[in-house]
Write an enzyme that holds these catalytic residues in place. Structure first.
Site, PDB file in Angstrom:
ATOM      1  N   ARG A  23       0.815  -1.210   0.000  1.00 30.04           N
ATOM      2  CA  ARG A  23       0.000   0.000   0.000  1.00 30.04           C
ATOM      3  C   ARG A  23       0.856   1.271   0.000  1.00 30.04           C
ATOM      4  O   ARG A  23       0.582   2.198  -0.750  1.00 30.04           O
ATOM      5  CB  ARG A  23      -0.961  -0.039   1.179  1.00 30.04           C
ATOM      6  CG  ARG A  23      -1.982  -1.152   0.960  1.00 30.04           C
ATOM      7  CD  ARG A  23      -3.216  -0.926   1.738  1.00 30.04           C
ATOM      8  NE  ARG A  23      -3.076  -1.368   3.109  1.00 30.04           N
ATOM      9  CZ  ARG A  23      -4.110  -1.517   3.934  1.00 30.04           C
ATOM     10  NH1 ARG A  23      -5.327  -1.255   3.525  1.00 30.04           N
ATOM     11  NH2 ARG A  23      -3.935  -1.935   5.165  1.00 30.04           N
ATOM     12  N   ASN A 131       8.968  -0.443   9.149  1.00 23.28           N
ATOM     13  CA  ASN A 131       8.993  -0.333  10.619  1.00 23.28           C
ATOM     14  C   ASN A 131       9.599  -1.555  11.287  1.00 23.28           C
ATOM     15  O   ASN A 131       9.562  -2.645  10.710  1.00 23.28           O
ATOM     16  CB  ASN A 131       7.561  -0.151  11.136  1.00 23.28           C
ATOM     17  CG  ASN A 131       7.139   1.305  11.137  1.00 23.28           C
ATOM     18  OD1 ASN A 131       7.924   2.188  11.469  1.00 23.28           O
ATOM     19  ND2 ASN A 131       5.881   1.546  10.757  1.00 23.28           N
ATOM     20  N   HIS A 195      10.435   6.999  15.729  1.00 22.73           N
ATOM     21  CA  HIS A 195       9.085   6.849  15.177  1.00 22.73           C
ATOM     22  C   HIS A 195       8.363   5.815  16.028  1.00 22.73           C
ATOM     23  O   HIS A 195       8.212   4.661  15.642  1.00 22.73           O
ATOM     24  CB  HIS A 195       9.177   6.408  13.721  1.00 22.73           C
ATOM     25  CG  HIS A 195       7.853   6.334  13.032  1.00 22.73           C
ATOM     26  ND1 HIS A 195       6.937   7.358  13.044  1.00 22.73           N
ATOM     27  CD2 HIS A 195       7.283   5.341  12.291  1.00 22.73           C
ATOM     28  CE1 HIS A 195       5.880   7.006  12.354  1.00 22.73           C
ATOM     29  NE2 HIS A 195       6.044   5.788  11.891  1.00 22.73           N
TER      30      HIS A 195
HETATM   31  N1  LIG Z   1       8.067   4.974   8.404  1.00 15.04           N
HETATM   32  C1  LIG Z   1       6.774   5.242   8.403  1.00 15.04           C
HETATM   33  O1  LIG Z   1       6.353   6.319   8.788  1.00 15.04           O
HETATM   34  C2  LIG Z   1       5.811   4.217   7.880  1.00 15.04           C
HETATM   35  C3  LIG Z   1       4.549   4.590   7.430  1.00 15.04           C
HETATM   36  C4  LIG Z   1       3.699   3.615   6.916  1.00 15.04           C
HETATM   37  C5  LIG Z   1       4.102   2.297   6.859  1.00 15.04           C
HETATM   38  N2  LIG Z   1       5.329   1.967   7.318  1.00 15.04           N
HETATM   39  C6  LIG Z   1       5.819   0.591   7.248  1.00 15.04           C
HETATM   40  O2  LIG Z   1       6.082   0.284   5.876  1.00 15.04           O
HETATM   41  C7  LIG Z   1       5.947  -1.142   5.682  1.00 15.04           C
HETATM   42  C8  LIG Z   1       5.009  -1.421   4.504  1.00 15.04           C
HETATM   43  O3  LIG Z   1       3.701  -1.002   4.813  1.00 15.04           O
HETATM   44  P1  LIG Z   1       2.483  -1.287   3.793  1.00 15.04           P
HETATM   45  O4  LIG Z   1       1.273  -0.733   4.416  1.00 15.04           O
HETATM   46  O5  LIG Z   1       2.858  -0.879   2.421  1.00 15.04           O
HETATM   47  O6  LIG Z   1       2.418  -2.879   3.850  1.00 15.04           O
HETATM   48  P2  LIG Z   1       1.854  -3.872   2.740  1.00 15.04           P
HETATM   49  O7  LIG Z   1       1.633  -5.184   3.403  1.00 15.04           O
HETATM   50  O8  LIG Z   1       0.731  -3.248   2.006  1.00 15.04           O
HETATM   51  O9  LIG Z   1       3.078  -4.002   1.715  1.00 15.04           O
HETATM   52  C9  LIG Z   1       4.280  -4.606   2.037  1.00 15.04           C
HETATM   53  C10 LIG Z   1       4.811  -5.251   0.781  1.00 15.04           C
HETATM   54  O10 LIG Z   1       6.123  -5.749   1.032  1.00 15.04           O
HETATM   55  C11 LIG Z   1       6.257  -6.914   0.223  1.00 15.04           C
HETATM   56  N3  LIG Z   1       7.400  -7.700   0.676  1.00 15.04           N
HETATM   57  C12 LIG Z   1       7.486  -8.516   1.754  1.00 15.04           C
HETATM   58  N4  LIG Z   1       8.709  -9.081   1.791  1.00 15.04           N
HETATM   59  C13 LIG Z   1       9.409  -8.607   0.725  1.00 15.04           C
HETATM   60  C14 LIG Z   1      10.710  -8.821   0.228  1.00 15.04           C
HETATM   61  N5  LIG Z   1      11.576  -9.636   0.841  1.00 15.04           N
HETATM   62  N6  LIG Z   1      11.079  -8.180  -0.899  1.00 15.04           N
HETATM   63  C15 LIG Z   1      10.212  -7.365  -1.556  1.00 15.04           C
HETATM   64  N7  LIG Z   1       8.957  -7.116  -1.126  1.00 15.04           N
HETATM   65  C16 LIG Z   1       8.568  -7.729  -0.001  1.00 15.04           C
HETATM   66  C17 LIG Z   1       4.922  -7.628   0.381  1.00 15.04           C
HETATM   67  O11 LIG Z   1       4.733  -8.587  -0.621  1.00 15.04           O
HETATM   68  C18 LIG Z   1       3.967  -6.454   0.301  1.00 15.04           C
HETATM   69  O12 LIG Z   1       3.519  -6.246  -1.016  1.00 15.04           O
HETATM   70  C19 LIG Z   1       5.444  -1.703   7.018  1.00 15.04           C
HETATM   71  O13 LIG Z   1       6.535  -2.168   7.778  1.00 15.04           O
HETATM   72  C20 LIG Z   1       4.840  -0.466   7.697  1.00 15.04           C
HETATM   73  O14 LIG Z   1       4.796  -0.581   9.106  1.00 15.04           O
HETATM   74  C21 LIG Z   1       6.183   2.887   7.832  1.00 15.04           C
HETATM   75  O1  LIG Z   2       1.641   3.101  12.612  1.00 13.67           O
HETATM   76  C1  LIG Z   2       2.116   2.300  11.829  1.00 13.67           C
HETATM   77  O2  LIG Z   2       2.289   1.104  12.132  1.00 13.67           O
HETATM   78  C2  LIG Z   2       2.448   2.709  10.417  1.00 13.67           C
HETATM   79  C3  LIG Z   2       3.270   3.964  10.371  1.00 13.67           C
HETATM   80  O3  LIG Z   2       4.431   3.869  11.140  1.00 13.67           O
HETATM   81  C4  LIG Z   2       2.503   5.189  10.741  1.00 13.67           C
HETATM   82  O4  LIG Z   2       2.931   5.942  11.602  1.00 13.67           O
HETATM   83  O5  LIG Z   2       1.429   5.395  10.129  1.00 13.67           O
END
Ligand SMILES: NC(=O)c1ccc[n+]([C@@H]2O[C@H](COP(=O)([O-])OP(=O)(O)OC[C@H]3O[C@@H](n4cnc5c(N)ncnc54)[C@H](O)[C@@H]3O)[C@@H](O)[C@H]2O)c1
Ligand SMILES: O=C(O)C[C@H](O)C(=O)O
Length: 338
Positions: A23, A131, A195
């Protein structure tokens, strides 16, 4: 019109790879392409999925009026020569989980993705999203060997950074704007630290059109907005039940990508490797950094009060403990043999 081999090459297009086409990754691909910033390579482990997303985004190009290429792939060979690599691969948390609960699943994914990506794009700037963010940013450093054995030695820290502070500050900005009844465009907010629940929103450095919010709201109101910011991610996870936020995270990362590709010299809170700043070293944590075409060119040291500095150090301690746990997980896992 035909291309003459003697013509100068004036048609260079930067390339951004996004590892993890979930996503956050896919929304970010859309933002980068539709802002006409770069060609995008979307990579995921799920066969067909990034290819399908890329084709969908390509088919929107005429309507969105741009000509950026979006490539979907499961093969790192297709990511070669990227100027920026973004790691958004890994699991998001579910309701009731902390971000640190993702350490076990995501540490190996980030290390593997970083190693494979830097092998194809040795000069790339990396932005980590996965994360728990500050720990994953530190692991990415280690995985690239840009991290020296001597923590005070010269480190290419400008090239690896984590996205979180821009998002957390955008949430604080939103809540201030909603409370005060003004446009978020008139609000500047600053959040430092990890974070996580111990992030450090800074009311003193948060303003409505230049006026510190400490002059506009009472202490109890500010504390309520600070607490909502600290739990901003969890609030969305609880509401959605199926994963975390992705629109604002993609916007926040796109802002960083834009600052780098357009050499904008933006001052943004970014998770970076600290070497004595704020009395901290050998850790990644969110602090104000100036971002331009070389990545991070300056880490700004704010004159924090004792209370603010203590909060930043508490936040750092929690990241340090999680880094140690991540090292143990990696040392005993499949990835240590790679
Ligand atoms: N830093 C921030 O502020 C922040 C904000 C939002 C989300 N996140 C983090 O970002 C990450 C992704 O979130 P999301 O909502 O997109 O999740 P999601 O489940 O929609 O997407 C994650 C994707 O990673 C893929 N994946 C898993 N292992 C993989 C690998 N070895 N190589 C390539 N692709 C791989 C999965 O197939 C999936 O499509 C999560 O860890 C989430 O907590 C961080
Ligand atoms: O809260 C989470 O797990 C996703 C991301 O780090 C956020 O802050 O939206």
């Amino acid at each position: 019109m035909s291309y003459s081999p003697n013509s100068p090459m004036l048609c260079y297009s930067p390339r951004v790879t996004i590892v993890g086409a979930g996503r956050v990754g896919s929304t970010l691909a859309q933002r980068i392409a539709e802002k006409n910033l770069a060609d995008v390579v979307l990579l995921d482990i799920i066969p067909g999925m990034p290819q399908g997303l890329a084709l969908d985004l390509m088919e929107a190009r005429g309507i969105e009026t741009h000509n950026r290429k979006i490539i979907g792939t499961n093969d790192y060979a297709d990511t070669f020569g990227s100027e920026i690599v973004i790691i958004a691969a890994g699991t998001p948390r579910k309701p009731g989980m902390s971000r640190d609960d993702l350490l076990y699943t995501n540490a190996g994914i980030v290390v593997e993705a970083t190693k494979k990506a830097i092998a194809r794009s040795p000069d790339a700037i990396f932005i980590i999203i996965t994360n728990p963010l500050d720990v994953m940013t530190y692991l990415a450093y280690q995985a690239t060997s840009l991290l020296p054995q001597d923590p005070s030695g010269i480190v290419a820290r400008h090239r690896i950074m984590g996205m979180a502070g821009v998002l957390d500050s955008a949430r604080f900005q939103t809540f201030i704007a909603m409370e005060f009844g003004v446009s978020p465009v008139d609000v500047n907010a600053m959040v430092l630290g990890s974070h996580g629940d111990l992030m450090v929103p800074l009311p003193r450095y948060s303003t409505v059109n230049g006026i510190p919010i400490t002059e506009l709201m009472d202490a109890a109101t500010i504390e309520r907005l600070v607490e909502r910011t600290r739990h901003g991610g969890a609030e969305i996870v609880e509401l959605m039940q199926t994963g975390g936020a992705f629109f604002a995270p993609a916007s926040a990362t796109c802002l960083m990508v834009e600052a780098i590709l357009l050499n904008e010299s933006r001052l943004l809170p970014v998770s970076t490797y600290l070497q004595g700043e704020y009395g901290l070293e050998n850790i990644c944590l969110g602090v104000p950094c100036r971002l331009g075409c070389g990545g991070i060119d300056t880490v700004l040291e704010l004159n924090l009060t004792d209370v603010e500095m203590a909060a930043l150090h508490t936040s750092a301690e929690s990241v340090r403990e999680s880094i140690e746990r991540a090292q143990q997980i990696l040392a005993t896992s499949y990835f240590s043999q790679q």
